[in-house]
Design a protein around this motif. Structure first.
Motif, PDB file in Angstrom:
ATOM      1  N   PRO A 313      -4.418  -1.702 -11.279  1.00  0.00           N
ATOM      2  CA  PRO A 313      -4.817  -1.042 -10.033  1.00  0.00           C
ATOM      3  C   PRO A 313      -5.258   0.402 -10.266  1.00  0.00           C
ATOM      4  O   PRO A 313      -4.733   1.069 -11.156  1.00  0.00           O
ATOM      5  CB  PRO A 313      -3.542  -1.068  -9.192  1.00  0.00           C
ATOM      6  N   PRO A 314      -6.214   0.899  -9.474  1.00  0.00           N
ATOM      7  CA  PRO A 314      -6.572   2.314  -9.569  1.00  0.00           C
ATOM      8  C   PRO A 314      -5.405   3.188  -9.111  1.00  0.00           C
ATOM      9  O   PRO A 314      -4.481   2.693  -8.442  1.00  0.00           O
ATOM     10  CB  PRO A 314      -7.773   2.462  -8.639  1.00  0.00           C
ATOM     11  N   PRO A 315      -5.410   4.484  -9.456  1.00  0.00           N
ATOM     12  CA  PRO A 315      -4.250   5.338  -9.157  1.00  0.00           C
ATOM     13  C   PRO A 315      -3.884   5.392  -7.676  1.00  0.00           C
ATOM     14  O   PRO A 315      -2.726   5.573  -7.330  1.00  0.00           O
ATOM     15  CB  PRO A 315      -4.684   6.732  -9.647  1.00  0.00           C
ATOM     16  N   GLU A 316      -4.872   5.202  -6.796  1.00  0.00           N
ATOM     17  CA  GLU A 316      -4.601   5.325  -5.349  1.00  0.00           C
ATOM     18  C   GLU A 316      -3.835   4.119  -4.804  1.00  0.00           C
ATOM     19  O   GLU A 316      -3.337   4.146  -3.675  1.00  0.00           O
ATOM     20  CB  GLU A 316      -5.916   5.434  -4.562  1.00  0.00           C
ATOM     21  N   ALA A 317      -3.732   3.036  -5.592  1.00  0.00           N
ATOM     22  CA  ALA A 317      -3.216   1.767  -5.054  1.00  0.00           C
ATOM     23  C   ALA A 317      -1.800   1.896  -4.498  1.00  0.00           C
ATOM     24  O   ALA A 317      -1.461   1.285  -3.481  1.00  0.00           O
ATOM     25  CB  ALA A 317      -3.274   0.686  -6.128  1.00  0.00           C
ATOM     26  N   ALA A 318      -0.938   2.708  -5.147  1.00  0.00           N
ATOM     27  CA  ALA A 318       0.464   2.780  -4.709  1.00  0.00           C
ATOM     28  C   ALA A 318       0.564   3.320  -3.274  1.00  0.00           C
ATOM     29  O   ALA A 318       1.383   2.848  -2.486  1.00  0.00           O
ATOM     30  CB  ALA A 318       1.256   3.664  -5.671  1.00  0.00           C
ATOM     31  N   LEU A 319      -0.292   4.309  -2.935  1.00  0.00           N
ATOM     32  CA  LEU A 319      -0.241   4.892  -1.588  1.00  0.00           C
ATOM     33  C   LEU A 319      -0.628   3.873  -0.515  1.00  0.00           C
ATOM     34  O   LEU A 319      -0.256   4.021   0.643  1.00  0.00           O
ATOM     35  CB  LEU A 319      -1.208   6.081  -1.495  1.00  0.00           C
ATOM     36  N   LEU A 320      -1.421   2.886  -0.907  1.00  0.00           N
ATOM     37  CA  LEU A 320      -1.987   1.955   0.076  1.00  0.00           C
ATOM     38  C   LEU A 320      -1.348   0.564   0.012  1.00  0.00           C
ATOM     39  O   LEU A 320      -1.725  -0.336   0.770  1.00  0.00           O
ATOM     40  CB  LEU A 320      -3.507   1.826  -0.155  1.00  0.00           C
ATOM     41  N   ASP A 321      -0.389   0.385  -0.883  1.00  0.00           N
ATOM     42  CA  ASP A 321       0.229  -0.922  -1.124  1.00  0.00           C
ATOM     43  C   ASP A 321       0.759  -1.538   0.182  1.00  0.00           C
ATOM     44  O   ASP A 321       1.601  -0.946   0.863  1.00  0.00           O
ATOM     45  CB  ASP A 321       1.394  -0.711  -2.111  1.00  0.00           C
ATOM     46  N   PRO A 322       0.293  -2.730   0.546  1.00  0.00           N
ATOM     47  CA  PRO A 322       0.781  -3.363   1.780  1.00  0.00           C
ATOM     48  C   PRO A 322       2.289  -3.594   1.803  1.00  0.00           C
ATOM     49  O   PRO A 322       2.877  -3.758   2.867  1.00  0.00           O
ATOM     50  CB  PRO A 322       0.032  -4.707   1.813  1.00  0.00           C
ATOM     51  N   GLY A 323       2.959  -3.586   0.635  1.00  0.00           N
ATOM     52  CA  GLY A 323       4.400  -3.814   0.601  1.00  0.00           C
ATOM     53  C   GLY A 323       5.219  -2.542   0.768  1.00  0.00           C
ATOM     54  O   GLY A 323       6.454  -2.604   0.756  1.00  0.00           O
ATOM     55  N   ARG A 324       4.572  -1.399   0.965  1.00  0.00           N
ATOM     56  CA  ARG A 324       5.348  -0.148   0.936  1.00  0.00           C
ATOM     57  C   ARG A 324       6.345  -0.032   2.085  1.00  0.00           C
ATOM     58  O   ARG A 324       7.391   0.583   1.930  1.00  0.00           O
ATOM     59  CB  ARG A 324       4.419   1.072   0.888  1.00  0.00           C
TER      60      ARG A 324
END
Ligand code: FAD
Length: 332
Positions: A313-324
């Motif tokens: 995943p690109p670096p931004e993926a964690a901020l947008l993760d649907p599981g957050r």
């Protein structure tokens, strides 16, 4: 539009893609003002450094999605109070954006006809603008030119033939059974007006409670934020209030005819979209971009393409993760 942006990222990677769009009214993407505004959106939200960086990289990524579609017009915050201009300039600078403080003479050179009490301004050169209808057309033709298909009808579960990307905008409620994370989204209705006779090529103007952005159908003044509403009814009182706020910036607008439109933004609890894999196998989400869907589309598309192809995943993926949100609930 998020669906088209994802489709384009995928067809450019050689994936066979079909986009289903039922074309129902209320598509937020066509109603949007098209501001690509990392600086003022981050400052107005009191964003942290991570979110500001996300907004900045989304703006930068537009150039490789549709070259030239974003005009680097800059945007100007207007105020009758020096303290408010300093406050805005300070917020922008703290987030790493370039902020020019403007005096009345600078403002007059940038935008003739401003209300006489607007004595101070702040210019953010990082912000830009696109024409939403032209960008929808550009995304569609690019998908088709790269070998993708666009079907003007609703998607149904029976259409599944491999991984599916859900980007349903206000249609999210109907798909909660396919992806439970969509149940987190809430609607925020937005009404805006446009002045068909005002073809002002000036910069985007912003002030408390209103913005003015040049658009292909005339100058746009927006927009209401009406949480919990998903209807598209036009409320004459709300439109008149927007018109009054617009004329408080540019008095000549007071005598101009205007037209209203409404769209529905979908929002998550933290205001960032859901982009990436759902908890359901083979279901990937691109939804809930609230008031920054146009800005964030290139990043959402890259995150989604990586999820579809099981790439890192690109670096931004964690901020947008649907599981957050599920993780927050467990750890909180
Ligand atoms: C007044 C207003 C001003 C705005 N201004 C800006 C701005 O200046 N800058 C910015 O970045 N953002 C702005 N936004 C926000 C932005 O428009 C949204 O975040 C963005 O358009 C959301 O895109 P989307 O693709 O998720 O949804 P939409 O544009 O609503 O598209 C969803 C599509 O999915 C279709 N659909 C739904 N269910 C199905 C199904 N089962 N099968 C097939 N098709 C389906 C719908 O018919 C629709 O066409 C604004 C929004 C509003 C309302």
């Amino acid at each position: 539009m998020l669906g088209l942006a994802c489709a384009l990222a995928l067809v450019r990677r050689g994936v066979r893609v079909t986009v289903f769009d039922d074309g129902l009214p209320g598509q937020a993407s066509r109603v949007a003002a098209g501001m690509i505004a990392p600086a003022f959106e981050a400052a107005l939200e009191d964003a942290d450094a991570g979110r500001a960086a996300l907004y900045r990289s989304a703006r930068d990524a537009w150039e490789s999605v549709l070259p030239g579609v974003v005009q680097a017009s800059g945007a100007v915050w207007l105020s009758a109070e020096e303290a408010s201009a300093w406050d805005m300039a300070g917020r922008l600078a703290r987030l790493g954006f370039c902020a020019d403080l403007l005096r009345r003479s600078d403002l007059e050179a940038l935008q003739p006809g401003l209300a006489p009490d607007l004595s101070h301004g702040v210019r953010a050169l990082d912000d830009g603008l696109l024409s939403a209808p032209e960008a929808v057309a550009g995304l569609t033709s690019s998908v088709v030119a790269a070998g993708g298909r666009v079907e003007p009808r609703a998607w149904r579960s029976e259409d599944r033939d491999g991984p599916v990307v859900l980007a349903p905008g206000p249609g999210a409620d109907d798909l909660v059974e396919v992806a439970p994370e969509l149940g987190l989204l809430t609607p925020i209705k937005g009404q805006r007006i446009s002045y068909p006779r005002v073809r002002d090529p000036g910069p985007v103007l912003r002030a408390q409670g209103v913005y003015l952005a040049p658009g292909p159908g005339g100058l746009i003044a927006g927009a209401t934020m009406e949480p919990g509403r998903r209807d598209l009814d036009l409320d004459p009182a709300q439109l008149a209030a927007l018109h009054a706020r617009a004329a408080a910036l540019l008095p000549a607008l007071g005598s101009q005819p205007y037209e209203g439109r409404a769209g529905v933004r979908m929002a998550t609890p933290d205001g960032l979209p859901l982009a990436g894999s759902s908890s359901r196998d083979g279901v990937i989400l691109a939804a809930g971009a609230r008031r920054n869907g146009w800005l964030l589309a290139p990043v959402v598309a890259e995150v989604v393409a990586a999820a579809v192809l099981s790439e890192p995943p690109p670096p931004e993926a964690a901020l947008l993760d649907p599981g957050r949100f599920a993780r927050l609930a467990v750890s909180g």
